[in-house]
Design a protein around this motif. Sequence first.
Motif, PDB file in Angstrom:
ATOM      1  N   PHE A 146       0.698  -1.311   0.093  1.00  0.00           N
ATOM      2  CA  PHE A 146      -0.069   0.118  -0.005  1.00  0.00           C
ATOM      3  C   PHE A 146       0.836   1.286  -0.093  1.00  0.00           C
ATOM      4  O   PHE A 146       0.309   2.372   0.045  1.00  0.00           O
ATOM      5  CB  PHE A 146      -1.060   0.001   1.249  1.00  0.00           C
ATOM      6  CG  PHE A 146      -1.882  -1.261   1.046  1.00  0.00           C
ATOM      7  CD1 PHE A 146      -2.672  -1.341   0.004  1.00  0.00           C
ATOM      8  CD2 PHE A 146      -1.985  -1.891   2.299  1.00  0.00           C
ATOM      9  CE1 PHE A 146      -3.558  -2.525  -0.259  1.00  0.00           C
ATOM     10  CE2 PHE A 146      -3.243  -2.758   2.215  1.00  0.00           C
ATOM     11  CZ  PHE A 146      -3.786  -3.376   1.034  1.00  0.00           C
ATOM     12  N   ALA A 147       2.163   1.086  -0.289  1.00  0.00           N
ATOM     13  CA  ALA A 147       3.134   2.300  -0.161  1.00  0.00           C
ATOM     14  C   ALA A 147       2.501   3.339  -1.291  1.00  0.00           C
ATOM     15  O   ALA A 147       2.593   4.563  -0.897  1.00  0.00           O
ATOM     16  CB  ALA A 147       4.591   1.810  -0.325  1.00  0.00           C
ATOM     17  N   ASP A 148       2.321   2.868  -2.360  1.00  0.00           N
ATOM     18  CA  ASP A 148       2.276   3.811  -3.663  1.00  0.00           C
ATOM     19  C   ASP A 148       0.984   4.519  -3.268  1.00  0.00           C
ATOM     20  O   ASP A 148       0.750   5.831  -3.634  1.00  0.00           O
ATOM     21  CB  ASP A 148       2.011   3.197  -4.766  1.00  0.00           C
ATOM     22  CG  ASP A 148       3.450   2.532  -5.389  1.00  0.00           C
ATOM     23  OD1 ASP A 148       4.494   3.132  -4.876  1.00  0.00           O
ATOM     24  OD2 ASP A 148       3.296   1.576  -6.275  1.00  0.00           O
ATOM     25  N   SER A 149      -0.141   4.043  -2.787  1.00  0.00           N
ATOM     26  CA  SER A 149      -1.387   4.478  -2.348  1.00  0.00           C
ATOM     27  C   SER A 149      -1.148   5.553  -1.304  1.00  0.00           C
ATOM     28  O   SER A 149      -1.791   6.802  -1.228  1.00  0.00           O
ATOM     29  CB  SER A 149      -2.332   3.602  -1.865  1.00  0.00           C
ATOM     30  OG  SER A 149      -3.351   3.990  -1.172  1.00  0.00           O
ATOM     31  N   LEU A 150      -0.332   5.348  -0.399  1.00  0.00           N
ATOM     32  CA  LEU A 150       0.020   6.411   0.853  1.00  0.00           C
ATOM     33  C   LEU A 150       0.568   7.618   0.246  1.00  0.00           C
ATOM     34  O   LEU A 150       0.362   8.742   0.359  1.00  0.00           O
ATOM     35  CB  LEU A 150       0.929   5.838   1.856  1.00  0.00           C
ATOM     36  CG  LEU A 150       1.087   6.647   2.936  1.00  0.00           C
ATOM     37  CD1 LEU A 150      -0.141   7.322   3.391  1.00  0.00           C
ATOM     38  CD2 LEU A 150       1.872   5.827   3.969  1.00  0.00           C
ATOM     39  N   ASP A 151       1.726   7.436  -0.723  1.00  0.00           N
ATOM     40  CA  ASP A 151       2.095   8.252  -1.394  1.00  0.00           C
ATOM     41  C   ASP A 151       1.174   9.509  -2.235  1.00  0.00           C
ATOM     42  O   ASP A 151       1.134  10.390  -1.917  1.00  0.00           O
ATOM     43  CB  ASP A 151       3.449   8.053  -2.534  1.00  0.00           C
ATOM     44  CG  ASP A 151       4.610   7.378  -1.948  1.00  0.00           C
ATOM     45  OD1 ASP A 151       4.687   7.527  -0.862  1.00  0.00           O
ATOM     46  OD2 ASP A 151       5.028   6.553  -2.736  1.00  0.00           O
ATOM     47  N   SER A 152       0.104   8.812  -2.941  1.00  0.00           N
ATOM     48  CA  SER A 152      -0.635   9.449  -3.694  1.00  0.00           C
ATOM     49  C   SER A 152      -1.635  10.363  -2.512  1.00  0.00           C
ATOM     50  O   SER A 152      -1.942  11.582  -2.701  1.00  0.00           O
ATOM     51  CB  SER A 152      -1.514   8.679  -4.255  1.00  0.00           C
ATOM     52  OG  SER A 152      -1.074   8.026  -5.488  1.00  0.00           O
ATOM     53  N   TRP A 153      -1.826   9.661  -1.367  1.00  0.00           N
ATOM     54  CA  TRP A 153      -2.889  10.358  -0.479  1.00  0.00           C
ATOM     55  C   TRP A 153      -2.313  11.606   0.401  1.00  0.00           C
ATOM     56  O   TRP A 153      -2.761  12.636   0.190  1.00  0.00           O
ATOM     57  CB  TRP A 153      -3.108   9.184   0.761  1.00  0.00           C
ATOM     58  CG  TRP A 153      -3.984   9.592   1.744  1.00  0.00           C
ATOM     59  CD1 TRP A 153      -3.644   9.801   3.148  1.00  0.00           C
ATOM     60  CD2 TRP A 153      -5.510   9.642   1.644  1.00  0.00           C
ATOM     61  NE1 TRP A 153      -4.785  10.159   3.748  1.00  0.00           N
ATOM     62  CE2 TRP A 153      -5.827  10.062   3.208  1.00  0.00           C
ATOM     63  CE3 TRP A 153      -6.226   9.226   1.055  1.00  0.00           C
ATOM     64  CZ2 TRP A 153      -7.110  10.254   3.443  1.00  0.00           C
ATOM     65  CZ3 TRP A 153      -7.708   9.410   1.405  1.00  0.00           C
ATOM     66  CH2 TRP A 153      -8.184   9.694   2.548  1.00  0.00           C
ATOM     67  N   LEU A 154      -0.811  11.437   0.458  1.00  0.00           N
ATOM     68  CA  LEU A 154      -0.202  12.457   1.144  1.00  0.00           C
ATOM     69  C   LEU A 154       0.149  13.613  -0.138  1.00  0.00           C
ATOM     70  O   LEU A 154       0.007  14.834   0.185  1.00  0.00           O
ATOM     71  CB  LEU A 154       1.112  11.953   1.759  1.00  0.00           C
ATOM     72  CG  LEU A 154       1.019  11.031   2.855  1.00  0.00           C
ATOM     73  CD1 LEU A 154       2.165  10.538   3.311  1.00  0.00           C
ATOM     74  CD2 LEU A 154       0.587  11.825   3.977  1.00  0.00           C
ATOM     75  N   GLU A 155       0.330  13.080  -1.301  1.00  0.00           N
ATOM     76  CA  GLU A 155       0.454  14.299  -2.372  1.00  0.00           C
ATOM     77  C   GLU A 155      -0.596  15.063  -2.640  1.00  0.00           C
ATOM     78  O   GLU A 155      -0.623  16.009  -2.760  1.00  0.00           O
ATOM     79  CB  GLU A 155       0.973  13.428  -3.709  1.00  0.00           C
ATOM     80  CG  GLU A 155       2.504  12.949  -3.661  1.00  0.00           C
ATOM     81  CD  GLU A 155       2.586  11.983  -4.899  1.00  0.00           C
ATOM     82  OE1 GLU A 155       1.799  12.001  -5.743  1.00  0.00           O
ATOM     83  OE2 GLU A 155       3.792  11.364  -4.682  1.00  0.00           O
ATOM     84  N   GLU A 156      -1.863  14.188  -2.337  1.00  0.00           N
ATOM     85  CA  GLU A 156      -3.111  15.075  -2.480  1.00  0.00           C
ATOM     86  C   GLU A 156      -3.338  16.228  -1.064  1.00  0.00           C
ATOM     87  O   GLU A 156      -4.336  16.761  -1.166  1.00  0.00           O
ATOM     88  CB  GLU A 156      -4.229  14.172  -2.663  1.00  0.00           C
ATOM     89  CG  GLU A 156      -4.208  13.469  -3.765  1.00  0.00           C
ATOM     90  CD  GLU A 156      -5.226  12.161  -3.842  1.00  0.00           C
ATOM     91  OE1 GLU A 156      -6.052  12.237  -2.745  1.00  0.00           O
ATOM     92  OE2 GLU A 156      -5.357  11.279  -4.799  1.00  0.00           O
ATOM     93  N   GLY A 157      -2.416  16.241  -0.257  1.00  0.00           N
ATOM     94  CA  GLY A 157      -2.630  16.808   0.932  1.00  0.00           C
ATOM     95  C   GLY A 157      -3.185  16.507   1.980  1.00  0.00           C
ATOM     96  O   GLY A 157      -3.693  17.084   2.962  1.00  0.00           O
ATOM     97  N   ARG A 158      -3.779  15.214   1.825  1.00  0.00           N
ATOM     98  CA  ARG A 158      -4.565  14.347   2.691  1.00  0.00           C
ATOM     99  C   ARG A 158      -3.663  13.875   3.952  1.00  0.00           C
ATOM    100  O   ARG A 158      -2.498  13.540   3.776  1.00  0.00           O
ATOM    101  CB  ARG A 158      -5.271  13.330   2.311  1.00  0.00           C
ATOM    102  CG  ARG A 158      -6.300  13.820   1.173  1.00  0.00           C
ATOM    103  CD  ARG A 158      -6.713  12.593   0.543  1.00  0.00           C
ATOM    104  NE  ARG A 158      -7.914  13.197  -0.522  1.00  0.00           N
ATOM    105  CZ  ARG A 158      -8.997  12.484  -0.866  1.00  0.00           C
ATOM    106  NH1 ARG A 158      -9.167  11.328  -0.297  1.00  0.00           N
ATOM    107  NH2 ARG A 158      -9.594  12.859  -1.879  1.00  0.00           N
ATOM    108  N   ARG A 159      -4.252  13.863   5.244  1.00  0.00           N
ATOM    109  CA  ARG A 159      -3.121  13.585   6.472  1.00  0.00           C
ATOM    110  C   ARG A 159      -4.086  12.759   7.271  1.00  0.00           C
ATOM    111  O   ARG A 159      -3.578  12.002   8.109  1.00  0.00           O
ATOM    112  CB  ARG A 159      -2.952  14.840   7.421  1.00  0.00           C
ATOM    113  CG  ARG A 159      -2.135  15.598   6.497  1.00  0.00           C
ATOM    114  CD  ARG A 159      -0.503  15.230   6.129  1.00  0.00           C
ATOM    115  NE  ARG A 159      -0.023  16.019   5.512  1.00  0.00           N
ATOM    116  CZ  ARG A 159       0.121  15.985   3.912  1.00  0.00           C
ATOM    117  NH1 ARG A 159      -0.560  15.247   3.291  1.00  0.00           N
ATOM    118  NH2 ARG A 159       0.955  17.005   3.594  1.00  0.00           N
ATOM    119  N   GLY A 160      -5.399  12.231   6.899  1.00  0.00           N
ATOM    120  CA  GLY A 160      -6.345  11.482   8.027  1.00  0.00           C
ATOM    121  C   GLY A 160      -5.926   9.992   7.904  1.00  0.00           C
ATOM    122  O   GLY A 160      -5.973   9.267   6.873  1.00  0.00           O
TER     123      GLY A 160
END
Length: 172
Positions: A146-160
């Motif tokens: 799930f590392a790539d998914s987390l990268d995308s999540w954080l790149e979108e400015g999400r932190r939850g």
Amino acid sequence: MAELSPLDVTGLVLAGGQGQRMGGQDKGWVEFRQRPMVEYAVQLLRPEVSTLLISCNRNIPRYSELADLTVADELEGFQGPLAGIQAALRVCKTDNLLVVPCDTPLLSEQVVGRLLATAAEHPGHICVLSEADWWHPLHAVIPGKFADSLDSWLEEGRRGVQGWMRKHPLWR
């Protein structure tokens, strides 16, 4: 009951926060029963994992003495626990990352064992510690896939944390 071998698991102690609720102190080094809280987490995880990581953004030399490797957030400005998890997933060489915060010194071997057993029974799921309807997302086993998914999540400015976890197969 299925079990994960320590060879399948990298441990991560999250110690990179700002410590706002503790007056800016580095929580890992706050003492509980005459010992720094981080030492409890390290002692608990060490026998369960092949590699022990500590995510920290300050006091790195001190944390380095306790871990096989320290990692720091790639995002500036204390972006929350997912930034520490992201840094750990980038260096994780096992299929699973066992995550615990540095400030839960009363966490037991039984709870960690339950998390690892759940992860073994539900491969490919993020497994989170829960009690009734309350869950503790920073006590978790996270598959490295799930590392790539987390990268995308954080790149979108999400932190939850919970929001990101709910995007994936989840067992709690």
